[in-house]
Design a protein around this motif. Structure first.
Motif, PDB file in Angstrom:
ATOM      1  N   ASP A  95     -11.116-100.245  65.574  1.00  0.00           N
ATOM      2  CA  ASP A  95     -11.519 -99.331  65.901  1.00  0.00           C
ATOM      3  C   ASP A  95     -12.795 -99.246  66.262  1.00  0.00           C
ATOM      4  O   ASP A  95     -13.518 -99.972  65.725  1.00  0.00           O
ATOM      5  N   TYR A 114       0.328 -99.737  58.203  1.00  0.00           N
ATOM      6  CA  TYR A 114      -0.928 -99.624  59.187  1.00  0.00           C
ATOM      7  C   TYR A 114      -2.068 -99.222  57.824  1.00  0.00           C
ATOM      8  O   TYR A 114      -2.581 -98.643  57.154  1.00  0.00           O
ATOM      9  N   GLU A 153      -7.988 -98.692  53.487  1.00  0.00           N
ATOM     10  CA  GLU A 153      -7.214 -97.631  53.613  1.00  0.00           C
ATOM     11  C   GLU A 153      -6.202 -97.998  54.581  1.00  0.00           C
ATOM     12  O   GLU A 153      -5.427 -99.064  54.813  1.00  0.00           O
ATOM     13  N   ASN A 174      -2.805 -96.585  56.466  1.00  0.00           N
ATOM     14  CA  ASN A 174      -1.831 -94.955  57.096  1.00  0.00           C
ATOM     15  C   ASN A 174      -0.391 -95.212  56.916  1.00  0.00           C
ATOM     16  O   ASN A 174       0.010 -96.402  57.371  1.00  0.00           O
ATOM     17  N   GLY A 210      -1.938 -96.068  64.163  1.00  0.00           N
ATOM     18  CA  GLY A 210      -3.079 -95.198  64.391  1.00  0.00           C
ATOM     19  C   GLY A 210      -3.566 -94.826  66.347  1.00  0.00           C
ATOM     20  O   GLY A 210      -3.198 -95.136  66.223  1.00  0.00           O
ATOM     21  N   GLU A 243      -5.581 -96.978  68.457  1.00  0.00           N
ATOM     22  CA  GLU A 243      -4.958 -98.374  67.959  1.00  0.00           C
ATOM     23  C   GLU A 243      -3.974 -98.253  69.299  1.00  0.00           C
ATOM     24  O   GLU A 243      -3.643-100.309  69.822  1.00  0.00           O
TER      25      GLU A 243
HETATM   26  N1  GLY Z   1      -7.909 -94.890  63.861  1.00  0.00           N
HETATM   27  C1  GLY Z   1      -7.807 -94.533  62.908  1.00  0.00           C
HETATM   28  C2  GLY Z   1      -6.059 -93.867  62.159  1.00  0.00           C
HETATM   29  O1  GLY Z   1      -5.485 -93.651  63.053  1.00  0.00           O
HETATM   30  O2  GLY Z   1      -6.524 -93.381  61.080  1.00  0.00           O
END
Ligand code: GLY
Ligand code: AMP
Length: 415
Positions: A212, A269, A283, A285, A289, A292
């Motif tokens: 990204d 993620y 990080e 998630n 994403g 992504e």
């Molecule tokens: N592209 C990073 C996110 O979805 O947090």
């Protein structure tokens, strides 16, 4: 099956485009959806966190599976409440979504289970945080513990900048409760990539890696955004690196969550930095994403609905990926990520060979599509190489009248 997707962005549009290909889908709904999503699904006027209303809708319309796009409803317990109501949902519970909802929790889990990540310390007291920063020096990274719409991370180049971030979060409460605790983290050097996986308890099925571009302008200048473009797969992230990240990060995390009695079901993620010592977590998630998803799902050859059903039934979905590169460029409203205008008429984009268009922030007003967010569209292409994919996307973009909008010219490049 009747399927409901919760959300309104490009990520949800991509999920719905993929679901629309499935033979087993009879009705597709999106809450609240957007102008592009309306081409594939019935959009219903319920917001992402109106969980009671979503449950009523799902019951009345005999929804067989609900997929949740954004993080906020996850942390408000949408999965728990759907399950209590006897409804099937592919999403982590509130307890499991804490992996995204609290950076402190995520760091502690990683430390406990030996998952590679940047060294860190957590603070609630500004003086103690400042002392630590003085001792560590810069560059250094300051993060608000809770959800801050992607704005809670300061990569400080100097000690002064880091101290300012501490004051902003702990003293001036810039992120309210989300910034009452901060994580101060070692600055990692390397190339970033995102690795998402379908997860059900101890079973982890990784997707292809994506990259990204988070800064607003070319050459990685300007403020951080939600993401200005992405591509997948990523050549410099070899299959060995993906295997290592799968075992050492995704699998260990899923296993750790089981031990912690927070079994994880959903999309995990990992935002990773490929350092000299291998991949380290930046990080987590607990969802797909954005952007992504807009470059990963178009390469998935399987039926997405079947994948989700298999994963939740404990079966290997046998993921298959098209051997092409997908690259997507975000068309954003002028001013984004700061203040921007809405309701700007969207340009008409003629379909071109190997290209696709995903709607991120759009809506239909009186039959016309207009902008309705900072990130408005993703223009994507699938080609045999990243160079070709980039060429195809930028050629398509050249033919469009993008007045009122902007995009980066170097997605897929080195920055
Ligand atoms: N592209 C990073 C996110 O979805 O947090
Ligand atoms: P996040 O909002 O957590 O995705 O962080 C935003 C961006 O800050 C990431 O994409 C990285 O570029 C950067 N970042 C976060 N943590 C670190 C770290 N420990 N070292 C270097 N860069 C970082």
């Amino acid at each position: 099956m009747n399927v409901l997707v919760v959300g309104r962005g490009g990520r949800e549009h991509s999920i719905l485009m993929k679901l629309a290909e499935s033979e087993n889908v009879s009705s597709l709904y999106a809450a609240p959806g957007n102008g592009g999503i309306a081409q594939h699904a019935t959009c219903i006027d319920i917001n992402e966190t109106e969980i009671d209303k979503l449950i009523d809708f799902a019951k009345i319309n005999k929804i067989d599976l609900t997929i949740v796009g954004p993080e906020n409803p996850l942390l408000e317990g949408i999965a728990d409440q759907f399950k209590e109501a006897g409804l099937k949902v592919f999403a982590p519970t509130k307890k499991a979504a804490l992996l995204e909802g609290s950076k402190r929790f995520a760091k502690e889990l990683m430390q406990k289970y030996g998952i590679p990540t940047a060294g860190y310390a957590t603070f609630t007291n500004a003086e103690k945080a400042k002392e630590y920063i003085h001792n560590s020096g810069a560059p250094i990274v300051i993060k608000a513990d809770g959800l801050a719409s992607g704005k809670g991370v300061v990569v400080a180049e100097t000690v002064a900048e880091a101290l300012e971030a501490v004051d902003s979060m702990l003293v001036n409460k810039a992120f309210a409760e989300a910034g009452e605790t901060i994580v101060v983290e070692e600055f990692l050097i390397g190339k970033e990539f995102s690795l998402m996986a379908f997860v059900h308890e101890g079973n982890v099925y990784p997707m292809i890696p994506a990259r990204d571009h988070k800064r607003a302008y070319d050459n990685d200048a300007g403020p951080n955004t939600g993401g200005m473009g992405a591509f997948a797969p990523v050549e410099d992230i070899t299959s060995d690196i993906v295997s290592y990240a799968t075992t050492e990060v995704l699998q260990k995390t899923a296993d750790g969550m089981l031990v912690e009695e927070r079994p994880f079901t959903g999309i995990l993620y990992a935002g990773l930095m490929q350092t000299a010592d291998g991949p380290k977590v930046i990080e987590f998630n607990t969802r797909f994403g954005d952007p992504e998803t807009q470059v990963v799902l178009p390469l998935l050859e399987n039926d997405l609905l079947q994948v989700l059903l298999d994963v939740q039934a404990g079966k290997n979905p046998q993921l298959k990926w098209e051997k092409r590169t997908a690259l997507g460029v975000v068309v954003a409203s002028n001013g984004y990520p700061g203040h921007y205008e809405k309701a700007i008429p969207l340009p008409t984009i003629k379909p071109a060979k190997n290209t696709y268009v995903v709607h991120s922030g759009t809506k239909k007003v009186a039959g016309k599509l207009v902008s309705d967010g900072g990130r408005v569209l993703v223009v994507g292409a699938k080609e045999s190489s990243i160079e070709l994919a980039s060429q195809t996307v930028y050629e398509a973009l050249k033919t469009i009248d993008t007045e009122g909008f902007y995009y980066r010219n170097d997605i897929g490049g080195n920055s």
